[in-house]
Scaffold this motif. Sequence first.
Motif, PDB file in Angstrom:
ATOM      1  N   ALA A  44       0.803  -1.245  -0.040  1.00  0.00           N
ATOM      2  CA  ALA A  44      -0.016  -0.187   0.093  1.00  0.00           C
ATOM      3  C   ALA A  44       0.840   1.319   0.012  1.00  0.00           C
ATOM      4  N   GLU A  45       1.987   1.095   0.848  1.00  0.00           N
ATOM      5  CA  GLU A  45       3.029   2.273   0.736  1.00  0.00           C
ATOM      6  C   GLU A  45       3.329   2.624  -0.702  1.00  0.00           C
ATOM      7  N   ARG A  46       3.890   1.604  -1.399  1.00  0.00           N
ATOM      8  CA  ARG A  46       4.263   1.632  -2.594  1.00  0.00           C
ATOM      9  C   ARG A  46       3.476   2.168  -3.690  1.00  0.00           C
ATOM     10  N   ALA A  47       2.241   1.618  -3.493  1.00  0.00           N
ATOM     11  CA  ALA A  47       1.140   2.098  -4.421  1.00  0.00           C
ATOM     12  C   ALA A  47       0.828   3.545  -4.221  1.00  0.00           C
ATOM     13  N   TYR A  48       0.842   4.054  -2.949  1.00  0.00           N
ATOM     14  CA  TYR A  48       0.736   5.499  -2.784  1.00  0.00           C
ATOM     15  C   TYR A  48       1.819   6.419  -3.351  1.00  0.00           C
TER      16      TYR A  48
END
Length: 97
Positions: A44-48
């Motif tokens: 989720a951090e990478r997607a954000y």
Amino acid sequence: MVLTRRRAIAAGAALFLALPWAAHAAPVTADDACGRAVAAAERAERAYEADKKELQGRIADGGHPDRSELQALAETEAKRDRTASQAQRVCGPGPVG
């Protein structure tokens, strides 16, 4: 659009993970649950960060993001925050200091 494709992939992955055969897998230990929660938070951090970088690049090129792009970024930010909180609940408090 890249954000739409990413959402479709995420929805497909969520559906795949929810398949009934997964219920017959080996019992989940606390370490497994923590590892999966941390992995989800990292994804989720990478997607954000990817969505944010894409939007910043468009702005740097003189573009103006529309409402849907800003909403998509807000949704990925909310997912990042939710998964990080979930990982903290599953894994317990981290080391202090």
